[in-house]
Design an enzyme around this catalytic site. Sequence first.
Site, PDB file in Angstrom:
ATOM      1  N   VAL A 154       0.827  -1.205   0.000  1.00 21.00           N
ATOM      2  CA  VAL A 154       0.000   0.000   0.000  1.00 21.00           C
ATOM      3  C   VAL A 154       0.864   1.259   0.000  1.00 21.00           C
ATOM      4  CG1 VAL A 154      -0.154   0.160   2.527  1.00 21.00           C
ATOM      5  CG2 VAL A 154      -2.033   1.040   1.135  1.00 21.00           C
ATOM      6  N   LYS A 155       2.101   1.141   0.479  1.00 16.45           N
ATOM      7  CA  LYS A 155       2.968   2.314   0.636  1.00 16.45           C
ATOM      8  C   LYS A 155       3.391   2.934  -0.691  1.00 16.45           C
ATOM      9  CE  LYS A 155       3.330   2.066   5.207  1.00 16.45           C
ATOM     10  NZ  LYS A 155       2.937   3.122   6.125  1.00 16.45           N
ATOM     11  N   ASP A 156       3.236   2.187  -1.794  1.00 17.98           N
ATOM     12  CA  ASP A 156       3.555   2.778  -3.097  1.00 17.98           C
ATOM     13  C   ASP A 156       2.752   4.054  -3.330  1.00 17.98           C
ATOM     14  OD1 ASP A 156       5.111   0.565  -3.477  1.00 17.98           O
ATOM     15  OD2 ASP A 156       3.946  -0.278  -5.133  1.00 17.98           O
TER      16      ASP A 156
ATOM     17  N   ALA B 184       4.118   6.975  -1.141  1.00 20.90           N
ATOM     18  CA  ALA B 184       5.516   7.275  -1.445  1.00 20.90           C
ATOM     19  C   ALA B 184       5.617   8.187  -2.670  1.00 20.90           C
ATOM     20  CB  ALA B 184       6.293   5.977  -1.677  1.00 20.90           C
TER      21      ALA B 184
END
Length: 453
Positions: free
Chosen positions: A43-45, A48
């Site tokens: 999910v951090k894509d 970021a």
Amino acid sequence: MKYAKNILETIGNTPLVKINKITKEIDALVLAKVETFNPGNSVKDRMAVKMIEDAEADGRLKPGGTIIEGTSGNTGMGLALGAIIKGYKLICVITDKQSKEKMDILRAVGAKVIVCPTDVEPTDPRSYYSVSKRLSEEVPNAWYVNQYDNPSNALAHYEQTGPEIWEQTEGKVTHFVVGVGTGGTISGVAKYLKEQNPNVKIWGVDTYGSVFKKYHETGIFDENEIYSYITEGIGEDILPKNVDFSLIDGFTKVTDKDAAVFTRKLALEEGIFVGNSAGAAIKGVLQLKEHFKPEDVVVVLFHDSGSRYVGKIFNDDWMRERGFLEEEITKAEDLIKDHIDKPLVTVKTEELVSHAIERMKKYKISQIPVVDSKGFVGSVDEADLFRSYVEDKDIADKPIKEVMGKPFPVVKASVPVEEISKLITKENQAVLVDLGESKFHIITKHDIISAIK
């Protein structure tokens, strides 16, 4: 032709997948937002790239600059993808509790990885918070991301994840459950969903050793709640600005063991190979089941891929060492099966005490059976040797027979664990297991304690 101009254009639009077996006790429809479908497998894509683009837009991140961030691994991966496509350098500061796979993956995509100790205060100069800030001041043309307090984190989920969930459920979502770390996912999604329907309930999944649940319920930041835990990616020993507690209806805490066990269950029972925080999240859903009605639609978010936990959660030895493996231990042979291939370390009656001490050091053991030509005739224990040494400094050069104690009791491999527990006392620190064909093994107090679930 349909194609993405670069890998960043494939971020988002991850699927909702129905959970069937694990949630069979829940009447409501439980759907998982599976974020491992993002190119960086988490999910951090989303946040970021959003943080990079917002920093570019307002001049905080300049051409050819260096991106610096403290990360549990997943944000680092998303930042690495952005750095590759946009031409930046990346330094990731990570804690030593994170899996080796995460560190290796970050290096594989060009990040410089600096590892910091986990068990230090956030203000300690060795902490990954402090090291990240210091590097951002020392490295020329650097930008410190600070995902914990960076508003672009939550904004990414307000603009992307929240609308996707609303559209995919056709506005029928009634509950959103997610593990909370930096707070960006829960706060961004919550803000969007509650704007569409104020009755949507938002539940955070916390871990033991983290401050979120108590702070939300009492407003007290209790430092006594802070201690080391194993679960990765959720929980904090600080209060990130991205955690908007006013948008969260409640928290439930999940143990390290449950998080690990349910991560495996997702793979084995649902075919969903996801990471440690996903196990915590689905266990959190089960703990909240009394809040759900048959007509409800519960969306739970799975943060990342199981590939980052192959050496930990999906490794039997790692799980067994922590008492996380669901194994029934009832007999003597169950206690020794993990090290049954190791030979029994013994010492002979005529050998010197120094030989026994050397063996204890070499094999990292505390008790050794003493043998002669007839079989087991005695035992030595490190505590007894220490006491003997205090009384007589020349003890190391004396034969074992002068200091040995009674031989350890010998039991059959089929003897129940309860019987073995009774044999291990203050005076007797171990039991020998007769495996047949003149082969023996040793059970110590440590083996008994390790078997306690």
